[in-house]
Design a protein around this motif. Structure first.
Motif: not given
Lengths: 113, 123
Positions: A22-45
């Protein structure tokens, strides 16, 4: 800065079982103008740079196995590995790119049970 | 295949300036589709975004480091660079150069990373 909080800090899952981070942001990362969530996931070995898995919260990067999926919107997001493989042992990070500076979660260490 | 190759690791004395260069191969930096960034990671810790540059020369910096950071670009050499001044032990980390995809007019996620350079600040 937008604070990203991941849970749990570490996770042990049996091979073939589902892993959920799970990942929780302290404020919304959804940009209403384009309805995109500005959120990525990475894997680090160990000893390697991070590798992009998911962007726009749910779009899988080319070449990433389909057992990896991302979901969520607004402030709450989830990375799911549907059937854990040995090569998935790594630390996983979420990142928001809604604000400047872009910020990362503290990481979740995934191990084999 | 895009590759980002960083200069070698090094030792920097406290109060001096850290300098790193990243050379991009496999694509032109002038495509206009990417930002060029620096991100660091102290040993055993998480990732901290330092800043980014567009090929126009436009920059964004992390406010926590802004007074000490300069990122520059030389498109004729397909290179971009980081300078961090007045370093302390707290700046000891692996430094990564990275390519950020440009989306909706701003930087977004990182799709390519350099191999990382360990910089140690010590006298």
């Amino acid at each position: 800065d937008i604070v990203m909080t991941q849970s749990p800090d570490s996770l042990a899952v049996s091979l073939g079982e589902r892993a959920t981070i799970k990942c929780k942001s302290s404020q919304s990362v959804l940009y209403s103008s384009n309805n995109e969530n500005y959120l990525a996931w990475y894997q680090q070995k160990a000893g390697q740079p991070p590798k992009l898995l998911i962007y726009w919260a749910s779009t899988r990067e080319s070449g990433v196995p389909d057992r990896f999926s991302g979901s969520g919107s607004g402030t709450d997001f989830t990375l799911t590995i549907s059937s854990l493989q040995a090569e998935d042992v790594a630390v996983y990070y979420c990142q928001q790119y809604f604000g400047i500076p872009p910020t990362f979660g503290q990481g979740t260490r995934l191990e084999i049970k | 295949q895009v590759q980002l190759k960083q200069s070698d690791s090094g030792l920097v004395k406290p109060s001096q300036t850290l300098s790193l260069t990243c050379t991009v191969s496999g694509d032109s930096m002038n495509s206009g589709s990417y930002y060029w960034s620096w991100i660091r990671q102290p040993a055993g810790k998480g990732l901290e975004w330092i800043g980014r540059i567009f090929t126009s020369g436009s920059t964004n910096y992390n406010p926590s480091l802004k007074s000490r950071v300069t990122i520059s670009v030389d498109t004729s050499k397909n290179q971009f660079s980081l300078k961090l001044s007045s370093v302390t032990a707290a700046d000891t980390a692996v430094y990564y150069c990275a390519r950020e995809v440009r989306g909706y007019g701003s930087g977004t996620y990182v799709d390519y990373w350099g191999q990382g350079t360990l910089v140690t600040v010590s006298s």
